[in-house]
Motif scaffolding. Structure first.
Motif, short mmCIF file in Angstrom:
data_model
loop_
_atom_site.label_atom_id
_atom_site.label_comp_id
_atom_site.label_asym_id
_atom_site.label_seq_id
_atom_site.Cartn_x
_atom_site.Cartn_y
_atom_site.Cartn_z
N VAL A 125 -9.54 -11.70 -0.19
CA VAL A 125 -8.87 -10.89 -1.20
C VAL A 125 -7.55 -10.38 -0.61
CG1 VAL A 125 -9.03 -8.83 -2.66
CG2 VAL A 125 -11.09 -10.16 -2.16
N MET A 126 -6.49 -10.45 -1.39
CA MET A 126 -5.21 -9.89 -0.96
C MET A 126 -5.09 -8.46 -1.46
SD MET A 126 -1.29 -11.17 -1.63
CE MET A 126 -1.25 -10.56 -3.33
N THR B 91 2.41 -2.39 13.24
CA THR B 91 2.31 -1.21 12.36
C THR B 91 1.41 -1.49 11.18
OG1 THR B 91 4.56 -0.55 13.01
CG2 THR B 91 3.63 0.45 11.02
N LYS B 92 1.51 -2.70 10.62
CA LYS B 92 0.66 -3.05 9.49
C LYS B 92 -0.81 -3.11 9.92
CE LYS B 92 0.64 -7.11 7.42
NZ LYS B 92 0.99 -8.28 6.56
N ALA B 93 -1.06 -3.59 11.14
CA ALA B 93 -2.43 -3.61 11.67
C ALA B 93 -2.96 -2.19 11.80
CB ALA B 93 -2.47 -4.34 13.00
N ALA B 94 -2.10 -1.26 12.24
CA ALA B 94 -2.52 0.14 12.35
C ALA B 94 -2.83 0.73 10.98
CB ALA B 94 -1.42 0.96 13.03
N THR C 16 -9.35 -5.88 12.11
CA THR C 16 -8.70 -6.70 13.13
C THR C 16 -7.21 -6.70 12.84
OG1 THR C 16 -8.80 -8.79 11.86
CG2 THR C 16 -10.76 -8.17 13.14
N GLU C 17 -6.44 -7.36 13.69
CA GLU C 17 -4.99 -7.41 13.46
C GLU C 17 -4.64 -8.26 12.25
OE1 GLU C 17 -2.40 -8.24 16.64
OE2 GLU C 17 -3.30 -6.81 18.03
N GLU C 18 -5.53 -9.17 11.87
CA GLU C 18 -5.23 -10.06 10.76
C GLU C 18 -5.81 -9.60 9.43
OE1 GLU C 18 -6.64 -11.17 13.62
OE2 GLU C 18 -4.78 -11.94 14.53
N SER C 19 -6.92 -8.86 9.46
CA SER C 19 -7.60 -8.56 8.20
C SER C 19 -8.59 -7.43 8.37
CB SER C 19 -8.32 -9.81 7.67
OG SER C 19 -9.33 -10.19 8.58
N LEU C 20 -9.21 -7.06 7.25
CA LEU C 20 -10.35 -6.13 7.24
C LEU C 20 -11.55 -6.88 6.69
CD1 LEU C 20 -8.75 -2.91 5.66
CD2 LEU C 20 -8.88 -3.54 8.06
N GLU C 21 -12.67 -6.75 7.37
CA GLU C 21 -13.90 -7.38 6.92
C GLU C 21 -14.84 -6.30 6.41
OE1 GLU C 21 -15.30 -9.61 10.23
OE2 GLU C 21 -13.62 -11.03 10.19
N PHE D 164 -18.40 -5.26 4.26
CA PHE D 164 -19.69 -5.55 3.63
C PHE D 164 -19.82 -4.63 2.41
CE2 PHE D 164 -21.97 -7.15 7.70
CZ PHE D 164 -21.36 -8.38 7.54
N TRP D 165 -19.95 -5.25 1.24
CA TRP D 165 -19.94 -4.43 0.02
C TRP D 165 -20.87 -5.03 -1.02
CZ3 TRP D 165 -18.10 0.26 -1.04
CH2 TRP D 165 -17.96 0.66 -2.37
N GLN D 166 -21.90 -4.28 -1.39
CA GLN D 166 -22.83 -4.65 -2.45
C GLN D 166 -23.39 -6.07 -2.27
OE1 GLN D 166 -21.09 -3.88 -6.30
NE2 GLN D 166 -20.89 -1.68 -5.91
N GLY D 167 -23.70 -6.40 -1.03
CA GLY D 167 -24.31 -7.68 -0.75
C GLY D 167 -23.35 -8.81 -0.45
N TYR D 168 -22.06 -8.54 -0.47
CA TYR D 168 -21.06 -9.57 -0.23
C TYR D 168 -20.16 -9.18 0.94
CZ TYR D 168 -22.46 -11.36 -4.79
OH TYR D 168 -23.20 -11.85 -5.84
N ALA D 169 -19.59 -10.19 1.58
CA ALA D 169 -18.62 -9.96 2.65
C ALA D 169 -17.24 -10.28 2.09
CB ALA D 169 -18.92 -10.84 3.85
N PHE D 170 -16.35 -9.30 2.18
CA PHE D 170 -14.99 -9.48 1.70
C PHE D 170 -14.02 -9.44 2.88
CE2 PHE D 170 -17.20 -7.86 -2.02
CZ PHE D 170 -16.72 -8.69 -3.03
N LYS D 171 -13.09 -10.38 2.88
CA LYS D 171 -12.04 -10.41 3.90
C LYS D 171 -10.74 -9.97 3.24
CE LYS D 171 -9.97 -13.40 7.43
NZ LYS D 171 -9.98 -14.76 8.03
N LEU D 172 -10.29 -8.76 3.59
CA LEU D 172 -9.10 -8.18 2.97
C LEU D 172 -7.87 -8.52 3.80
CD1 LEU D 172 -10.53 -4.64 2.07
CD2 LEU D 172 -10.82 -6.82 0.86
N LEU D 173 -6.91 -9.18 3.17
CA LEU D 173 -5.65 -9.53 3.81
C LEU D 173 -4.57 -8.61 3.27
CD1 LEU D 173 -5.96 -13.42 3.48
CD2 LEU D 173 -6.60 -12.00 5.44
#
Length: 202
Positions: A105-106, A125-128, A148-153, A155-164
């Protein structure tokens, strides 16, 4: 009599196959709907965060799951939903998938004139900001978030979301970083003489 029996058996097989197909289609529809609801709920939480330097102004799905273009939709995973973990530990016989595929997800942050102009400093700075966003989301609703420096992982309502994370200055920073890398590569490339055999007296 044999023809009638064969026809009856064929009809029964067609009916069973039809029911199986309908059940499978209904299961896929339900899984797609559940994933959409989870993303909508997460997006609402992200937009509602106030204790952050830059607020979330947009959430856009990138994964085929959220764009309804995948063949098989993931089901909610028991271990990705903290409210249902106790059921697994208590010996639930519900089958748990071996792999939990992340839904990309963006997440767009509001712009700021205080962001660094150097591409490396901008990235750090964006990673911070991502770390701060992860902490705010955990504090607000107890979500399990890894930054992480690239994304946020998440766990939400049974799903794994990778936030960019995305900002309006991302594209100019990427162009500047690519230009700097090209210049550095060109400067470091020193032409060397071709090692011919006669250079070694052969």
């Amino acid at each position: 009599t044999d023809q009638i029996a064969d026809h009856t058996a064929t009809s029964a097989s067609v009916q069973i196959g039809s029911r199986s197909t309908s059940a499978a289609a209904a299961a896929e529809t339900a899984a797609s709907r559940a994933a959409d609801l989870a993303l909508d709920s997460l997006a609402k939480q992200l937009r509602g965060l106030s204790d952050v330097a830059l607020k979330v102004i947009g959430v856009q799905p990138l994964s085929a799951v959220s764009r309804h273009t995948c063949c098989f939709y993931p089901k909610a995973h028991l271990l990705a939903d903290h409210s249902r973990v106790s059921g697994v530990l208590d010996g639930s016989d519900e089958k748990v998938p071996r792999v939990l595929e992340a839904i990309e997800v963006m997440v767009q942050l509001e712009g700021s004139g205080k962001m660094p102009s150097d591409p490396v400093a901008f990235s750090k700075t964006k990673a911070a900001l991502g770390v701060q966003l992860a902490g705010a989301l955990t504090a607000a609703c107890g979500a399990a978030v890894t930054a992480t420096e690239e994304s946020l992982e998440v766990f939400w309502q049974g799903y794994a979301f990778k936030l960019l994370l995305f900002m309006d200055r991302d594209n100019p920073m990427l162009s500047a970083a690519a230009a700097a890398a090209s210049s550095s590569l060109a400067a470091s490339h020193i032409p060397r003489p071709l090692p011919l055999s006669h250079h070694h007296g052969l």
